[in-house]
Enzyme design. Structure first.
Site, short mmCIF file in Angstrom:
data_model
loop_
_atom_site.label_atom_id
_atom_site.label_comp_id
_atom_site.label_asym_id
_atom_site.label_seq_id
_atom_site.Cartn_x
_atom_site.Cartn_y
_atom_site.Cartn_z
N GLU A 150 0.85 -1.19 0.00
CA GLU A 150 0.00 0.00 0.00
C GLU A 150 0.88 1.25 0.00
OE1 GLU A 150 -3.29 0.37 -0.48
OE2 GLU A 150 -2.51 2.39 -0.61
N ARG A 153 -0.74 7.83 1.54
CA ARG A 153 -0.13 8.73 2.53
C ARG A 153 -1.21 9.19 3.49
NH1 ARG A 153 1.14 12.94 -1.89
NH2 ARG A 153 -0.89 12.07 -2.42
N LYS A 223 7.96 -1.96 -2.25
CA LYS A 223 7.47 -1.10 -1.17
C LYS A 223 8.62 -0.56 -0.31
CE LYS A 223 4.94 0.97 1.78
NZ LYS A 223 4.27 2.21 1.53
N ASN A 227 9.88 3.52 -0.19
CA ASN A 227 9.93 4.36 1.01
C ASN A 227 11.36 4.82 1.31
OD1 ASN A 227 7.24 4.45 1.37
ND2 ASN A 227 7.17 3.36 3.31
N PHE A 268 8.59 15.77 -2.59
CA PHE A 268 9.51 15.29 -1.56
C PHE A 268 10.85 16.03 -1.59
CE2 PHE A 268 6.23 12.34 -1.15
CZ PHE A 268 6.33 11.82 0.12
N GLY A 272 12.95 20.73 5.79
CA GLY A 272 12.18 20.90 7.03
C GLY A 272 12.89 20.26 8.21
N CYS A 279 5.93 5.18 9.04
CA CYS A 279 6.47 4.39 7.92
C CYS A 279 7.95 4.64 7.65
CB CYS A 279 5.66 4.66 6.66
SG CYS A 279 4.00 4.00 6.80
N LYS A 339 2.90 15.19 10.28
CA LYS A 339 2.74 16.07 9.12
C LYS A 339 1.31 16.59 9.14
CE LYS A 339 1.25 12.72 5.72
NZ LYS A 339 1.31 12.31 4.35
#
Ligand code: NAD
Length: 467
Positions: A150, A153, A223, A227, A268, A272, A279, A339
């Site tokens: 999956e 977000r 996956k 990430n 992305f 910050g 995740c 976030k």
């Protein structure tokens, strides 16, 4: 299709509601009695856009909730496992929840079923699930294990699920692949998008989304690698931001210049306080562990993690530089969630920064539009929670912005200036421009951009007062 979804957390609940939205009959299972009771009462336990609407539309029609996994197994032909896979102390994924579910499924098997890994799991997990099922249920068990990672977000989970960039199905048999393709057919055929009731289309949606058919192992790796790559992108831009700070350049300009290259892309690339959430931190660590176990030392990921941690320390140094001494200072914090758009505080940079500030004997007044209740049990010390940003700022020695909620980007700066004791704003999310802040007499320190100089600000303010 009769579908069971095991786990009704951020992924399981959204997946269950979206499968129901696609016309399937869904039974969502959880072993947390409180969560289950809340869901059965009609409550929506997480903050997620469009989720209340979908639950209201399908609950008790083609979406039900149960605590009985064996009932769900018997009533379904496909069982999605969406339980947590948290990091263990050593950084590996803790797969004990997945194993427990696999064992329970095997005990209730009454015919051919497809078991789908929706949770994020390391490569080889599908083989382990198969072994556990055979050990528990015996060699006559009839099933296939598929990996269907999956990519949603939090904050935009429903839209991400219904308008995915791609659907990955890692199936090692044609029989299982066919069933999974059928489940997603309303999306891949474009039929769902023609419905008047469809959740509205986000900008840049790929319609219909492509479906990638792979082996189970490749899907598991897709996956983790995705990430890790996204986390690397964030750490990369944060490292560039540190260079910008050293030479008084502007990371927003630099990121725009980099991201305009279609080979790189602009997403992305926001500097910050670093990534957080349930995740990226655990998946980067788990991917590094799995690579090491397979004989590859993925040292690039060490640096991704180091830069991410350093980003929080750099933010704390900015606060110390702006405020001189911290003991006894009262700080207003905007943002607790990892976030904007979610109430999830797992691995939130805001929480770790607050904890460091509390250790340095600051007192804190925090505000978050959705995450306060989830944050409270995680923070001990001199912290109170405000009802709105202005109450948080009232009488504070500085304002710190730690989460990129839209609401925080549109503050009444005149009012903020009047409420603050010292006119200092340290923005860990680059939500403002320095000139705009200075126009309101606020000293502004952000990430990867030139900071206000107090003497210049003071002389500008005096000029404004005398003109
Ligand atoms: P979560 O902690 O919010 O939800 C997990 C749920 O599973 C909980 O409600 C828990 O009670 C339930 N559960 C645990 N053991 C169970 C059992 N034996 N039977 C029934 N229910 C059980 O976790 P999450 O954020 O939804 O993540 C789930 C998985 O999806 C993880 O592997 C995660 O890495 C992955 N993932 C998460 C996201 C995200 O944004 N949260 C995105 C993509 C993938």
């Amino acid at each position: 299709m009769q579908i069971a979804v095991v786990g009704s957390g951020y992924v399981g609940l959204v997946a269950a509601a979206c499968f129901a939205e696609l016309g399937h009959n869904v039974l969502c299972v959880d072993n947390d009695p409180q969560k289950l009771a809340a869901l059965q009462r009609g409550e929506v336990p997480i903050h997620e856009k469009f989720l209340p609407e979908l639950l209201a539309r399908h609950r008790d029609i083609n979406l039900t909730f149960s605590g009985s996994l064996s009932k769900a197994v018997k009533e379904s032909s496909v069982i999605f496992i969406a339980v947590g896979t948290p990091a263990s102390e050593s950084g590996e994924a803790d797969l004990s929840y997945v194993e427990a579910v696999a064992r329970e499924i095997a005990e209730s098997l009454d015919g051919y079923k497809v078991i789908v890994e929706k949770s994020t799991v390391p490569v080889y997990t599908s083989e382990w699930v198969r072994k556990v099922m055979l050990l528990t249920g015996g060699p006559e068990c009839e099933f296939d294990v598929v990996s269907n990672p999956e990519f949603l977000r939090e904050g935009t989970a429903v839209t991400d699920f219904l308008y995915p960039d791609r659907i990955v199905i890692g199936a090692d048999t044609e029989r299982a692949a066919k069933i999974l393709k059928e489940i997603y057919q309303p999306l891949t055929s474009g039929r769902y998008y023609q419905s008047k009731e469809a959740v509205s289309e986000p900008d840049g949606a790929k319609i219909p989304p492509p479906l990638l058919l792979t082996s189970a192992k490749s899907a598991e790796l897709i996956k983790h690698a995705s990430n890790a790559f996204l986390a690397m992108k964030i750490s990369f831009i944060n490292a560039v931001a540190s260079v910008c700070e050293a030479v008084d350049a502007d990371i927003e300009e630099v990121a725009k210049g980099i991201g305009s290259d279609t080979r790189i892309g602009s997403r992305f690339l926001q500097a910050g306080v670093g990534y957080g959430g349930s995740c990226f931190p655990k998946d980067v660590a788990a991917f590094r562990s799995v690579a090491r176990e397979c004989g590859y030392d993925f040292t690039l990921l060490n640096e991704v993690m180091r830069i991410n941690e350093d980003q929080r320390q750099r933010f704390l140094r900015k606060v110390r530089t702006a405020l001189w001494t911290l003991k006894g200072k009262r700080l207003a914090i905007l943002g607790l969630a990892f976030k904007g758009g979610t109430d999830d505080v797992r691995e939130s940079p805001a929480i770790s920064i607050i904890q460091s500030l509390l250790t340095e004997k600051c007192s804190i007044v925090a505000y978050d539009p959705a995450a306060t209740e989830r944050a409270k049990p995680l923070i001990n010390g001199a912290i109170t929670y405000a009802e709105n940003p202005y109450d948080a700022v009232d009488g504070a020695d500085a304002l710190l912005i730690l989460t990129d909620w839209d609401e925080f980007a549109g503050l009444d700066l005149e009012r903020i200036r009047k409420l603050l004791r010292y006119p200092i704003v340290v923005d860990g999310r680059n939500l403002y421009r320095r000139k705009e802040m200075e126009r309101h007499g606020l000293m502004y320190i952000s990430v990867g951009r030139p900071a206000s100089k107090l003497e210049e600000l003071a002389s500008k303010t005096q000029q404004q007062l005398s003109s």
